[in-house]
Write an enzyme that holds these catalytic residues in place. Structure first.
Site, PDB file in Angstrom:
ATOM      1  N   HIS A 166     -10.699 -14.026   3.396  1.00 35.23           N
ATOM      2  CA  HIS A 166     -11.903 -13.278   3.037  1.00 35.23           C
ATOM      3  C   HIS A 166     -12.996 -14.235   2.566  1.00 35.23           C
ATOM      4  CE1 HIS A 166      -9.401  -9.382   2.141  1.00 35.23           C
ATOM      5  NE2 HIS A 166      -9.271  -9.819   3.376  1.00 35.23           N
ATOM      6  N   HIS A 211       0.889  -1.172   0.000  1.00 37.32           N
ATOM      7  CA  HIS A 211       0.000   0.000   0.000  1.00 37.32           C
ATOM      8  C   HIS A 211       0.925   1.221   0.000  1.00 37.32           C
ATOM      9  CE1 HIS A 211      -2.243  -3.053   2.331  1.00 37.32           C
ATOM     10  NE2 HIS A 211      -3.344  -2.520   1.853  1.00 37.32           N
ATOM     11  N   ASP A 241       2.293   2.022   3.390  1.00 36.87           N
ATOM     12  CA  ASP A 241       3.236   1.074   4.018  1.00 36.87           C
ATOM     13  C   ASP A 241       4.664   1.529   3.792  1.00 36.87           C
ATOM     14  OD1 ASP A 241       1.004  -0.599   4.196  1.00 36.87           O
ATOM     15  OD2 ASP A 241       1.573  -1.777   2.427  1.00 36.87           O
ATOM     16  N   ASP A 261      -0.519 -12.361   1.844  1.00 36.48           N
ATOM     17  CA  ASP A 261      -1.157 -11.347   2.690  1.00 36.48           C
ATOM     18  C   ASP A 261      -1.357 -12.014   4.051  1.00 36.48           C
ATOM     19  OD1 ASP A 261      -2.486  -9.316   3.841  1.00 36.48           O
ATOM     20  OD2 ASP A 261      -4.069  -9.130   2.331  1.00 36.48           O
ATOM     21  N   ASP A 263      -4.526 -13.636  -2.737  1.00 32.18           N
ATOM     22  CA  ASP A 263      -3.866 -13.316  -1.473  1.00 32.18           C
ATOM     23  C   ASP A 263      -3.846 -14.600  -0.663  1.00 32.18           C
ATOM     24  OD1 ASP A 263      -3.202 -10.746  -2.052  1.00 32.18           O
ATOM     25  OD2 ASP A 263      -4.451  -9.810  -0.519  1.00 32.18           O
ATOM     26  N   GLU A 275     -10.415  -6.750  -4.786  1.00 31.94           N
ATOM     27  CA  GLU A 275     -10.281  -7.808  -3.779  1.00 31.94           C
ATOM     28  C   GLU A 275     -11.536  -7.859  -2.910  1.00 31.94           C
ATOM     29  OE1 GLU A 275      -6.493  -7.796  -1.729  1.00 31.94           O
ATOM     30  OE2 GLU A 275      -7.436  -8.617   0.071  1.00 31.94           O
ATOM     31  N   ASP A 285     -10.501 -11.737  10.489  1.00 30.71           N
ATOM     32  CA  ASP A 285      -9.467 -11.859   9.464  1.00 30.71           C
ATOM     33  C   ASP A 285      -8.098 -12.012  10.131  1.00 30.71           C
ATOM     34  OD1 ASP A 285      -8.508 -11.873   6.905  1.00 30.71           O
ATOM     35  OD2 ASP A 285      -8.695  -9.720   6.580  1.00 30.71           O
ATOM     36  N   GLU A 344      -8.769 -13.659  -1.679  1.00 31.35           N
ATOM     37  CA  GLU A 344      -8.013 -13.975  -0.462  1.00 31.35           C
ATOM     38  C   GLU A 344      -8.718 -15.081   0.316  1.00 31.35           C
ATOM     39  OE1 GLU A 344      -6.412 -10.686   1.688  1.00 31.35           O
ATOM     40  OE2 GLU A 344      -6.790 -11.619   3.626  1.00 31.35           O
ATOM     41  N   ASP A 364      -5.444 -13.565   9.014  1.00 28.61           N
ATOM     42  CA  ASP A 364      -4.317 -13.475   8.072  1.00 28.61           C
ATOM     43  C   ASP A 364      -3.128 -14.352   8.459  1.00 28.61           C
ATOM     44  OD1 ASP A 364      -5.612 -11.714   6.400  1.00 28.61           O
ATOM     45  OD2 ASP A 364      -4.625  -9.927   7.182  1.00 28.61           O
TER      46      ASP A 364
END
Ligand code: XUL
Ligand code: CO
Length: 445
Positions: free
Chosen positions: A277, A107, A110, A345, A302, A238, A313, A274, A315
């Site tokens: 998700h 991003h 980031d 991700d 992802d 996404e 989430d 993802e 991750d």
């Protein structure tokens, strides 16, 4: 902050280049299954898997959660502000090289801190983007995708492209404009939209139709601007059903496909799916991949996983062989991901706070998907499920079934057929037997 490539600074000092040592290796810093140059079905593992490292989880995150402060003190955290941003670039490229990762993703926020104005923010970004470009010139690492963070800053409290505030919409547009310029500058193979705050909390204050129309207007402007500047990467959306908003507009693959088709965007966008998700939306990962694939819209992945016991989430790094296998099965059936890839991700747990955990976690994910690729390839090669499926639908290859499948049937004709039909016989779907075969493949290939 020094910036010479062959790393004057060494952030992962205890780690050498991670190599493939095979399944009997006990070296925690070696691949057991990911053998980048091994050819499977005419392509190397590296070409099939197109692994990407997520900048936000690996170089920017610090283990903060809603109940507790940072647990991760990274070696680059000795720096502050723009020096920290530069140090992260050095750390990132050192890690990409050590893992031989072909791609990364970020991003905008980031990689460089926001300034006090948009102009200053863009200047910070320019400095880091040009530093990254330098590193990319002398390494083989490419940018899988970049995206705009339009969810952290409080200005996005009501959304970005779906905000009720036109000034925020304009700010978001400026941010994505810059994102597309960044994508062009760094040769990003894709540009991603994840609508972090593009959703709503209550219909009582929401003009749902207007917000969806605005979201589409925003996407069309992005497509137009990419064309204008000659950025030719693939646009991706996404999907995610909830978190942070109660209801996200891009809830799942099917909802997002409907949105793209409704607004004439389906020729410009594909989906970035993802795993976590998918499960948040009440689907399996492979369901989402299949849904996108059959619509010709499977763009990128992802790669992560959720915790089956937690409803958010998380991750996690993907280590579930069953899921990795079924995901790779869809990807192979799609003929690969094109310009997409497998972007981790994924974040190490808050308790896995040592820098080496960042390497272990990526090895775990890369090995899981390498194994998944091999099993999936064999499943496809042996036509294990294709033959079962073909056989299961065989009634549509002749007689009345063929009439239906080729669009020549109508209700009257079918009624005649049903009235005269004396024998209707169903067969078992045999799913337990099929799952046992899948297990045999996972265990034996
Ligand atoms: C959030 C998420 C994002 C996107 C990019 O759940 O997955 O990190 O991948 O914005
Ligand atoms: Co994601």
């Amino acid at each position: 902050m020094a910036h010479s490539h062959s790393s004057s600074v060494n952030f992962f000092g205890s780690v050498n280049k991670v190599v493939y040592e095979g399944k009997n290796s006990t070296n925690p810093l070696a691949f057991k299954y990911y053998n980048s140059q091994e050819v499977i079905g005419g392509k190397t593992m590296k070409e099939h898997l197109r692994f990407s490292i997520a900048y936000w989880h690996t170089f920017t995150a610090d283990g903060t959660d809603v109940f507790g402060a940072a647990t991760m003190q990274r070696p680059w955290d000795q720096y502050k502000g723009m020096d920290l941003a530069k140090a992260r670039v050095e750390a990132a490229f050192e890690m990409f090289e050590k893992l031989d990762a072909p791609f990364f993703a970020f991003h905008d926020r980031d990689i460089a801190p926001e300034g006090s104005t948009l102009k200053e923010t863009n200047q910070n970004l320019d400095i880091i983007v040009s530093l990254m470009k330098d590193y990319m010139r002398t390494s083989n690492v490419k940018l899988l995708w970049n995206t705009a963070n339009m969810f952290t800053n409080p200005r996005f409290v009501h959304g970005a492209a779906t905000s009720c505030n036109a000034d925020v919409f304009a700010y978001a547009a400026a941010q994505v404009k810059k994102g597309l310029e960044t994508a062009k500058e760094l040769g990003a193979e894709n540009y991603v939209f994840w609508g972090g705050r593009e959703g709503y909390e209550t219909l009582l204050n929401t003009d749902l139709k207007f917000e969806l129309d605005n979201l589409a207007r925003f996407m069309h402007m992005a497509v137009d601007y990419a064309k204008e500047i000659g950025y030719t990467g693939q646009f991706l959306i996404e999907p995610k059903p909830k978190e942070p908003t109660t209801h996200q507009y891009d809830t799942d693959a099917a909802t997002t496909i409907a949105f793209l088709k409704q607004y004439g965007l389906d020729h410009h966008f594909k989906l970035n799916l993802e795993a976590n998700h998918a499960t948040l939306a009440g689907h399996t990962f492979e369901h989402e991949l299949r849904m996108a694939r059959v619509h010709g819209l499977l763009g990128s992945v992802d790669a992560n996983q959720g915790d089956p016991l937690l409803g958010w989430d998380t991750d996690e790094f993907p280590t579930d062989l069953y899921s990795a296998t079924l995901a790779m099965y869809e990807i192979l059936q799609n003929g690969g991901l094109g310009s997409g890839g497998l972007n981790f991700d994924a974040k190490v747990r808050r308790s896995s706070f040592e820098p080496d955990d960042l390497i272990y976690s990526h090895i775990a994910g890369m090995d899981a998907f390498a194994r998944g690729l091999k099993v999936a390839h064999k499943l496809v090669e042996d036509r294990v499920f294709e033959d079962v499926i073909k056989h299961r639908y065989r009634s549509f290859t002749e007689g009345i079934g063929l009439e239906i499948a080729e669009g020549r049937a109508n209700f009257k004709m079918l009624e005649q057929y049903a009235l005269n039909n004396k024998s209707m016989k169903n067969e078992s779907g045999r799913q337990e037997r099929l799952k046992a075969i899948l297990n045999q493949y996972i265990l034996e290939v």
